[in-house]
Design a protein around this motif. Structure first.
Motif, short mmCIF file in Angstrom:
data_model
loop_
_atom_site.label_atom_id
_atom_site.label_comp_id
_atom_site.label_asym_id
_atom_site.label_seq_id
_atom_site.Cartn_x
_atom_site.Cartn_y
_atom_site.Cartn_z
N UNK A 80 46.54 48.12 47.34
CA UNK A 80 47.84 48.10 48.02
C UNK A 80 48.85 47.22 47.29
N UNK A 81 48.35 46.21 46.58
CA UNK A 81 49.24 45.35 45.79
C UNK A 81 49.69 46.04 44.50
N UNK A 82 49.01 47.11 44.12
CA UNK A 82 49.33 47.78 42.87
C UNK A 82 48.53 47.28 41.69
N UNK A 83 47.56 46.38 41.94
CA UNK A 83 46.69 45.89 40.88
C UNK A 83 45.48 46.84 40.80
N UNK A 84 45.71 47.99 40.19
CA UNK A 84 44.71 49.05 40.23
C UNK A 84 43.46 48.72 39.42
N UNK A 85 43.62 47.97 38.34
CA UNK A 85 42.46 47.64 37.51
C UNK A 85 41.44 46.84 38.31
N UNK A 86 41.91 45.80 39.02
CA UNK A 86 40.99 45.01 39.82
C UNK A 86 40.43 45.83 40.99
N UNK A 87 41.29 46.64 41.60
CA UNK A 87 40.83 47.47 42.71
C UNK A 87 39.71 48.40 42.27
N UNK A 88 39.87 49.01 41.10
CA UNK A 88 38.86 49.93 40.59
C UNK A 88 37.55 49.21 40.34
N UNK A 89 37.62 48.00 39.77
CA UNK A 89 36.40 47.23 39.51
C UNK A 89 35.67 46.90 40.81
N UNK A 90 36.43 46.46 41.82
CA UNK A 90 35.80 46.09 43.09
C UNK A 90 35.20 47.33 43.79
N UNK A 91 35.93 48.45 43.76
CA UNK A 91 35.38 49.68 44.36
C UNK A 91 34.07 50.08 43.68
N UNK A 92 34.06 50.06 42.36
CA UNK A 92 32.86 50.46 41.63
C UNK A 92 31.70 49.50 41.91
N UNK A 93 32.01 48.21 41.96
CA UNK A 93 30.97 47.24 42.25
C UNK A 93 30.37 47.49 43.64
N UNK A 94 31.24 47.77 44.61
CA UNK A 94 30.79 48.04 45.97
C UNK A 94 29.89 49.28 46.02
N UNK A 95 30.31 50.33 45.33
CA UNK A 95 29.54 51.57 45.33
C UNK A 95 28.17 51.39 44.67
N UNK A 96 28.15 50.72 43.55
CA UNK A 96 26.90 50.59 42.81
C UNK A 96 25.92 49.68 43.54
N UNK A 97 26.42 48.68 44.24
CA UNK A 97 25.52 47.82 45.01
C UNK A 97 24.97 48.58 46.22
N UNK A 98 25.79 49.39 46.82
CA UNK A 98 25.30 50.22 47.92
C UNK A 98 24.26 51.22 47.42
N UNK A 99 24.51 51.78 46.23
CA UNK A 99 23.61 52.80 45.68
C UNK A 99 22.28 52.23 45.24
N UNK A 100 22.16 50.91 45.18
CA UNK A 100 20.91 50.30 44.75
C UNK A 100 19.75 50.65 45.69
N UNK A 101 20.09 50.99 46.93
CA UNK A 101 19.04 51.34 47.90
C UNK A 101 18.65 52.81 47.84
N UNK A 102 19.20 53.56 46.89
CA UNK A 102 18.92 55.00 46.77
C UNK A 102 17.42 55.27 46.62
#
Length: 874
Positions: free
Chosen positions: A71-93
């Motif tokens: 929402x701040x427009x800092x897309x690079x950081x947002x993308x990193x945090x989203x990917x980190x969240x997804x990959x940590x969730x996917x660890x339980x696959x």
């Protein structure tokens, strides 16, 4: 309060509670418009979560940080945090044991995945946004199709995915259209992948459609700001049969008046409006505007469109080929149409060798199995609008039975609904017979040596047992051994305080009666006496009396999930028998692999499927379980529901080598909707190894499906080889040699289905226009073909009926004169009666007869007859 709680938790060094409070404070500052302070608090919460190992809270903190930076427009950081969240969730696959558990995990990750997709689009990374959207879709299916040890966070295969998609589009002359619905923005992203052409290089384009105006009142989608550190939408268990929070938006389609086969008997429910148009119905022209109009220019020059629909908003129920342009033409009249669950699934299917022939004698064809010995059992829907009636017959499943584990089967105990909670969640049921007992779920009392002892069935079989045999083996607790007990030596056990129903002395089983009931509701107030009776308190009168144990039946409050409604016996499908026989001839199937009108058991069919290398054509009834998609499937012969259904769960375990599986059955493309895809029998055959699957989106007409399927095989197969040859051997060596030859394919299965539908439409339209020309010739008027293509059946009937009536009035000398003459002479008078109907002499060539024939022919243009089936293929 949060600040005070945080101070106390810091003083006591309660680190886990600190993490939660910091997250709640972060949400509070986010809502009050202080994102910087919120970011600081979420980062503190994240650090503590990692320190103490709170995995779920860590994932949610990452998600919240990603949303704030986006929402701040800092897309690079947002993308990193989203990917980190997804990959940590996917660890339980890898910890997920079943296909459905993995599907539920992917569903929980969808909101984060949509956030990542949105951030990438806002950052101008269109191709990356598409790849990320696809990575978190149909993972379980792709894992089976490609790499058995691959986990969702392994993105190595996506590096060259876009280049591979563009090469595939160029080679096949296709355009790939990928839909992604982002619920928190009420936006649908439409990605279009094109291959190289003479005029343009390969490209990937995204156009977004604002769906705010299409969202029905009562939107339940949740904004990002509602996610907290301790809980978020990602943590909520997805509703069965629904994809994410898009439940409030319906962009699917089903023909008017076509009722789903999966719905229970209407007379068992107080209302069925929850299943009938609970959302606004959209016509095919409106859906064309939503799905196609924004990308229409990107489809120019393509021969085939491959759709990748989102499971949100019921997109998987859209018959894309039937979408109607403003000029009345359907999309399939301009393009070949196929559907796939994901881009990676498309590539995996495309990498398989293309079949050019079918080996004679390698196909399996089934039509119209014998359903006479069993009836379907349908799950009870949890809905406030749709509730079981008091007095409805149901089956109660054992308390330990897990319906979500499709490996398990159970037989329910017959019960009657005697009350409900008004919300469709809980029901009170009364057992029909005192002899019904769940093994492992209750104690019986056994009379041995003059004493009442406690007995149990010796093993937990997870089913309802009928305790009416001459003798039964029961485990006697006091003796610590099993004994054979006669039927007259045991009685049911009731605990003090347990609800029960007292039957009249001359009644053997419970049957609900609103007037003059033969039972009374009671509560057990004392233990079993020596004479085999209980002390009970009648609920209506509060009086106590002694009642024989065998006059008592159990009364319980249970959740809707433990109930099934017995359905009506399935009707035989005579036209599916004709369909199967005709197709078996074209495929040159062996006698033993053509099962028509027989007792075809599931075990027998699975054995034949495992040996088949040819086409699998199954013409039977479909069964959809909207709560547990893996329990849906196809109906065959058996003695009970679980024995007679070839379920999606068991189908997925088969190993097929089939170039095509045709599921000529009602609603065989439907199931439980997840981001993983539609969990149902269609997906199961892809998992089993089928190269392509044809399945239906709604309840189809037996006779019209028979015609459509035969036409398809005549288009797809080179039937010139079959002239004069039946699949049965006649002892002639020449014919045997002929029947052992391969059956050659004329074209790709997608193109063959498209040609079949086009021929169906062209033939019906031509017949209609020829009949209208006959009418025009009689009336002396011209024919506007544009009006025909743009008009519905009702509009044509009204318009041409009016023209014929006006024409007859003119022939009779004018409507006013005719009416005056009829009034003057009366119906029984001797004067001439001016009638609108044709005389006997000209009936065969009257415009009314031609109009009737035209209207009948026009019914075949209704998409419900030809658009139900979709082709899943590369």
């Amino acid at each position: 309060l949060y600040e005070q709680s945080l101070a106390i938790e810091r003083e006591t060094n309660n680190r886990p509670e600190q993490a939660d409070t910091l997250g709640n404070l972060g949400n509070a500052y986010k809502k009050t418009g202080d994102p910087e302070r919120a970011i600081q608090l979420f980062k503190e919460s994240l650090a503590i979560c990692r320190e103490v190992g709170r995995h779920s809270a860590e994932v949610n903190a990452l998600y919240n940080l990603a949303g704030l930076y986006r929402k701040k427009g800092d897309f690079a950081r947002a993308i990193d945090y989203y990917r980190d969240s997804l990959h940590r969730r996917a660890a339980s696959w890898t910890k997920m044991k079943t296909d459905r558990e993995r599907a539920a995990l992917l569903q929980k990750m969808q909101k984060t995945a949509k956030g990542l997709e949105t951030a990438l689009l806002q950052d101008g990374q269109v191709e990356s946004a598409l790849l990320e959207a696809d990575v978190w879709r149909a993972r379980g299916l792709c894992e089976t199709l490609c790499a058995p040890n691959m986990s969702p966070d392994d993105t190595r295969e996506t590096r060259d995915l876009m280049a591979a998609m563009k090469r595939y589009a160029s080679k096949s002359g296709s355009v790939i259209v990928f839909y992604s619905y982002v619920s928190f923005r009420k936006t649908m992203n439409i990605y279009v992948v094109r291959g190289d052409t003479k005029d343009q290089p390969a490209s990937c384009t995204c156009r977004s459609v604002d769906l705010s105006d299409y969202d029905r009142q009562g939107d339940r989608s949740t904004d990002e700001s509602k996610a907290s550190a301790s809980t978020s939408d990602d943590d909520q268990k997805p509703s069965a049969g629904q994809a994410s929070s898009a439940k409030s938006l319906y962009l699917g389609w089903r023909p008017e008046g076509v009722r789903s086969m999966m719905l229970p008997q209407e007379d068992a429910y107080t209302s069925d409006r929850g299943w009938r148009d609970a959302v606004k119905k959209r016509d095919l022209k409106e859906l064309y505007q939503i799905y196609i109009s924004r990308i229409q220019d990107l489809l120019d020059g393509a021969q085939r469109i491959i759709f990748v629909p989102d499971t949100a908003a019921s997109m998987t129920t859209v018959p894309f080929g039937a979408l109607q342009k403003p000029d009345g033409r359907h999309l399939i009249q301009d393009f070949s149409i196929a559907v796939v669950p994901s881009l990676r699934a498309l590539l995996h299917l495309a990498e398989r060798a293309v079949s050019t022939s079918i080996q004679a004698g390698s196909s399996v064809v089934v039509g119209n199995p014998d359903y006479s010995e069993w009836s379907p059992e349908l799950p009870v829907m949890r809905s406030k609008d749709v509730q079981l009636k008091v007095g409805a017959s149901v089956l109660l499943l054992p308390p330990s039975f897990d319906r979500y584990n499709a490996d398990l089967s159970a037989r329910g105990a017959p019960c009657v609904v005697t009350a409900h909670d008004g919300n469709g969640e809980k029901y009170e049921v009364t057992m029909c017979d005192w002899r019904q007992l769940f093994s492992g779920d209750g104690i019986v009392r056994v009379r041995l040596d003059g004493k009442w002892r406690r007995g149990r069935l010796p093993s937990d079989t997870s089913e309802a047992c009928e305790m009416s045999k001459d003798s039964m083996s029961l485990y006697i607790e006091e003796l610590a051994e099993a004994r054979d007990v006669g039927r007259d030596e045991w009685c049911p056990h009731f605990a003090i305080g347990e609800s029960a129903t007292v039957l009249a002395a001359d009644v053997d089983a419970f049957a609900y009666a609103e007037e003059s009931p033969t039972y009374q509701r009671c509560v057990v107030r004392g233990d079993l006496d020596e004479d085999g009776s209980y002390e009970v308190e009648m609920e209506e009168t509060s009086t106590r009396e002694r009642v024989g144990a065998r006059r008592l039946v159990r009364r319980r409050k249970v959740s809707a999930g433990r109930l099934l409604t017995p359905g009506q016996k399935l009707p035989q499908l005579q036209h599916s028998a004709t369909e199967a026989r005709a197709i078996a001839v074209l495929l040159r199937a062996r006698d033993e692999d053509v099962l028509v009108g027989e007792k075809v058991t599931v075990s027998e069919l699975k054995e034949r499927l495992g040996q088949s290398q040819g086409v699998v054509h199954l013409a039977t009834h479909g069964y959809v379980d909207p709560q547990v998609g893996d329990r849906g499937g196809l109906a065959f012969s058996g003695t009970c529901h679980d024995d007679a259904i070839l379920s999606a769960h068991h189908t997925a375990k088969l190993r097929l080598r089939s170039p095509l599986v045709v599921l000529s059955a009602c609603e065989s493309a439907l199931g439980e909707e997840f981001a993983e895809g539609v969990l149902g029998i269609g997906r199961a055959f892809l998992l089993a190894g089928a190269d392509a699957v044809i399945s239906s989106l709604w309840r189809v007409d037996d006779q019209q499906t028979c015609k459509l399927m035969q036409e398809f095989y005549n288009v797809w197969l080179d039937t010139s080889q079959n002239d004069g040859h039946d699949h049965k051997s006649n002892g002639d060596d020449g014919d045997d040699d002929k029947n052992n030859e391969d059956v050659w394919l004329r074209m790709h299965v997608v193109d063959a289905w498209t040609e079949t539908v086009r021929a169906w439409l062209h033939r019906s339209q031509k017949e209609c226009l020829d009949l209208l020309r006959e009418i025009c010739s009689i009336l002396g008027v011209g024919l506007d073909e544009k009006e025909f293509y743009l008009s519905s059946l009702k509009e044509l009937e009204d318009a041409w009926g009016k023209r014929i009536r006006e024409w007859r009035m003119k022939r009779s000398g004018g409507g006013g004169t005719a009416r005056r003459r009829n009034r003057k002479f009366g119906r029984g008078g001797r004067g001439p009666r001016i009638a609108n109907a044709p005389s006997e002499e000209d009936k065969s060539t009257s415009p009314e007869v031609f109009l009737g024939r035209m209207l009948e022919a026009h019914k075949l243009l209704d998409p419900k007859h030809w658009a139900a089936f979709q082709v899943v293929a590369a």
